[in-house]
Design a protein around this motif. Structure first.
Motif, PDB file in Angstrom:
ATOM      1  N   SER A  90      58.416  19.147  25.434  1.00 36.47           N
ATOM      2  CA  SER A  90      57.368  18.692  24.510  1.00 36.47           C
ATOM      3  C   SER A  90      57.362  19.483  23.199  1.00 36.47           C
ATOM      4  N   ASP A  91      58.094  20.603  23.176  1.00 33.56           N
ATOM      5  CA  ASP A  91      58.057  21.484  21.998  1.00 33.56           C
ATOM      6  C   ASP A  91      59.021  20.939  20.931  1.00 33.56           C
ATOM      7  N   LEU A  92      58.550  19.919  20.206  1.00 37.61           N
ATOM      8  CA  LEU A  92      59.436  19.144  19.321  1.00 37.61           C
ATOM      9  C   LEU A  92      59.955  19.983  18.156  1.00 37.61           C
ATOM     10  N   ASP A  93      59.151  20.898  17.630  1.00 39.80           N
ATOM     11  CA  ASP A  93      59.619  21.706  16.494  1.00 39.80           C
ATOM     12  C   ASP A  93      60.189  23.064  16.936  1.00 39.80           C
ATOM     13  N   ALA A  94      60.336  23.243  18.251  1.00 39.36           N
ATOM     14  CA  ALA A  94      60.987  24.432  18.806  1.00 39.36           C
ATOM     15  C   ALA A  94      60.384  25.745  18.302  1.00 39.36           C
ATOM     16  N   ASP A  95      59.047  25.776  18.149  1.00 38.95           N
ATOM     17  CA  ASP A  95      58.421  27.033  17.708  1.00 38.95           C
ATOM     18  C   ASP A  95      57.871  27.825  18.900  1.00 38.95           C
ATOM     19  N   GLY A  96      58.121  27.354  20.112  1.00 39.99           N
ATOM     20  CA  GLY A  96      57.690  28.087  21.295  1.00 39.99           C
ATOM     21  C   GLY A  96      56.264  27.787  21.719  1.00 39.99           C
ATOM     22  N   ALA A  97      55.557  26.975  20.922  1.00 38.76           N
ATOM     23  CA  ALA A  97      54.199  26.549  21.275  1.00 38.76           C
ATOM     24  C   ALA A  97      54.197  25.027  21.407  1.00 38.76           C
ATOM     25  N   VAL A  98      53.215  24.514  22.144  1.00 39.49           N
ATOM     26  CA  VAL A  98      53.119  23.061  22.307  1.00 39.49           C
ATOM     27  C   VAL A  98      51.795  22.597  21.714  1.00 39.49           C
ATOM     28  N   ALA A  99      51.879  21.976  20.540  1.00 41.42           N
ATOM     29  CA  ALA A  99      50.686  21.491  19.845  1.00 41.42           C
ATOM     30  C   ALA A  99      50.266  20.134  20.417  1.00 41.42           C
ATOM     31  N   LEU A 100      49.031  19.739  20.158  1.00 40.98           N
ATOM     32  CA  LEU A 100      48.496  18.489  20.701  1.00 40.98           C
ATOM     33  C   LEU A 100      49.349  17.270  20.315  1.00 40.98           C
ATOM     34  N   PRO A 101      49.746  17.122  19.023  1.00 43.32           N
ATOM     35  CA  PRO A 101      50.575  15.953  18.687  1.00 43.32           C
ATOM     36  C   PRO A 101      51.918  15.951  19.419  1.00 43.32           C
ATOM     37  N   GLU A 102      52.441  17.143  19.698  1.00 42.38           N
ATOM     38  CA  GLU A 102      53.726  17.233  20.410  1.00 42.38           C
ATOM     39  C   GLU A 102      53.576  16.725  21.844  1.00 42.38           C
ATOM     40  N   ILE A 103      52.527  17.184  22.518  1.00 43.20           N
ATOM     41  CA  ILE A 103      52.377  16.775  23.921  1.00 43.20           C
ATOM     42  C   ILE A 103      52.008  15.293  23.998  1.00 43.20           C
ATOM     43  N   THR A 104      51.292  14.812  22.995  1.00 47.00           N
ATOM     44  CA  THR A 104      50.939  13.387  22.957  1.00 47.00           C
ATOM     45  C   THR A 104      52.201  12.537  22.785  1.00 47.00           C
ATOM     46  N   ALA A 105      53.115  12.996  21.908  1.00 41.84           N
ATOM     47  CA  ALA A 105      54.363  12.259  21.686  1.00 41.84           C
ATOM     48  C   ALA A 105      55.208  12.235  22.948  1.00 41.84           C
ATOM     49  N   ARG A 106      55.286  13.373  23.619  1.00 39.82           N
ATOM     50  CA  ARG A 106      56.078  13.451  24.857  1.00 39.82           C
ATOM     51  C   ARG A 106      55.433  12.598  25.951  1.00 39.82           C
ATOM     52  N   ALA A 107      54.106  12.682  26.062  1.00 41.38           N
ATOM     53  CA  ALA A 107      53.403  11.952  27.115  1.00 41.38           C
ATOM     54  C   ALA A 107      53.607  10.443  26.978  1.00 41.38           C
ATOM     55  N   ALA A 108      53.722   9.964  25.737  1.00 45.30           N
ATOM     56  CA  ALA A 108      53.859   8.515  25.502  1.00 45.30           C
ATOM     57  C   ALA A 108      55.172   7.965  26.044  1.00 45.30           C
ATOM     58  N   THR A 109      56.167   8.827  26.268  1.00 41.58           N
ATOM     59  CA  THR A 109      57.472   8.360  26.749  1.00 41.58           C
ATOM     60  C   THR A 109      57.546   8.360  28.271  1.00 41.58           C
ATOM     61  N   LEU A 110      56.518   8.847  28.937  1.00 38.78           N
ATOM     62  CA  LEU A 110      56.600   9.054  30.390  1.00 38.78           C
ATOM     63  C   LEU A 110      55.956   7.913  31.162  1.00 38.78           C
ATOM     64  N   THR A 111      56.311   7.804  32.443  1.00 39.08           N
ATOM     65  CA  THR A 111      55.626   6.872  33.340  1.00 39.08           C
ATOM     66  C   THR A 111      54.201   7.392  33.555  1.00 39.08           C
ATOM     67  N   PRO A 112      53.293   6.503  33.952  1.00 40.08           N
ATOM     68  CA  PRO A 112      51.912   6.966  34.163  1.00 40.08           C
ATOM     69  C   PRO A 112      51.790   8.174  35.099  1.00 40.08           C
ATOM     70  N   PRO A 113      52.496   8.200  36.249  1.00 42.42           N
ATOM     71  CA  PRO A 113      52.355   9.394  37.113  1.00 42.42           C
ATOM     72  C   PRO A 113      52.876  10.663  36.436  1.00 42.42           C
ATOM     73  N   ALA A 114      54.012  10.552  35.714  1.00 40.96           N
ATOM     74  CA  ALA A 114      54.573  11.735  35.048  1.00 40.96           C
ATOM     75  C   ALA A 114      53.667  12.179  33.913  1.00 40.96           C
ATOM     76  N   ARG A 115      53.071  11.207  33.210  1.00 42.79           N
ATOM     77  CA  ARG A 115      52.140  11.534  32.121  1.00 42.79           C
ATOM     78  C   ARG A 115      50.922  12.272  32.688  1.00 42.79           C
ATOM     79  N   ALA A 116      50.405  11.749  33.796  1.00 43.14           N
ATOM     80  CA  ALA A 116      49.236  12.389  34.428  1.00 43.14           C
ATOM     81  C   ALA A 116      49.563  13.825  34.829  1.00 43.14           C
ATOM     82  N   ARG A 117      50.789  14.025  35.362  1.00 46.17           N
ATOM     83  CA  ARG A 117      51.190  15.368  35.798  1.00 46.17           C
ATOM     84  C   ARG A 117      51.306  16.307  34.598  1.00 46.17           C
TER      85      ARG A 117
END
Ligand SMILES: [Ca+2]
Ligand SMILES: [Ca+2]
Length: 187
Positions: A90-117
């Motif tokens: 989820s760390d799209l800009d590779a700065d070692g932190a995971v910002a809200l827009p990053e996790i939202t972008a990653r979550a959108a690509t996942l299946t519902p169970p994987a997103r929930a996890r």
């Protein structure tokens, strides 16, 4: 004179087994009682665990305290890595932190169970609940997950292998384990 000699002769074959059983009891007595009980209850299972560790993490057919520490550290590193994998993805800009827009972008690509996890793990790791995972939060989460995955009683069981160092050279071989667990099985 014949009778005592005969009696001694008959006793002899039993002596080594008795001595080994005494050695094993001495070794078990040095361990925490719950660990000793686990080994005594299932000697074969302990032998399998110990010999796998010797083959997997030992050197020259034996393992020492440093080898066991290394095996446990490798286990913890594995579980830390597993706990962080989805966050690293989820760390799209590779700065070692995971910002809200990053996790939202990653979550959108996942299946519902994987997103929930992913989001459940995010909530667990986000100690200050600001929606962003800092490197410190990620490290603490990984350490906590590794501690959860490795049970202290299993670590104690692996360290107990050192109690069966029959020749006292600081290294335990598969033969030393077999000798101990065979004596336990016969006892
Ligand atoms: Ca980032
Ligand atoms: Ca946070």
């Amino acid at each position: 004179m014949i009778r005592p000699l005969l009696a001694l002769f008959l006793l002899l074959p039993a002596l080594p087994a008795t001595a080994q059983q005494a050695d094993v009891q001495t070794a078990l007595a040095t361990l925490p009682p719950d660990v000793a009980e686990r080994i005594a209850a299932r000697p074969d299972r302990f032998a399998d665990t110990a010999i796998d560790l010797i083959h997997g993490h030992g050197t020259g057919g034996a393992i020492d305290a440093a080898g066991i520490d290394r095996a446990l550290a490798l286990d913890r590193a594995f579980f830390r890595t597993r706990a962080l994998r989805s966050f690293h993805e989820s760390d799209l800009d590779a700065d070692g932190a995971v910002a809200l827009p990053e996790i939202t972008a990653r979550a959108a690509t996942l299946t519902p169970p994987a997103r929930a996890r992913l989001l459940r793990d995010r909530d667990a790791a986000d100690t200050d609940a600001d929606g962003t995972l800092t490197p410190d939060e990620l490290r603490a989460h990984a350490t906590a997950e590794a501690a959860r995955a490795t049970r202290p009683e299993d670590e104690a069981l692996l360290r107990a292998i050192l109690a069966f160092d029959g020749d006292g050279d600081g290294r335990v071989t598969a033969a030393e384990i077999r000798q101990a667990t065979d004596a336990l099985s016969q006892g």
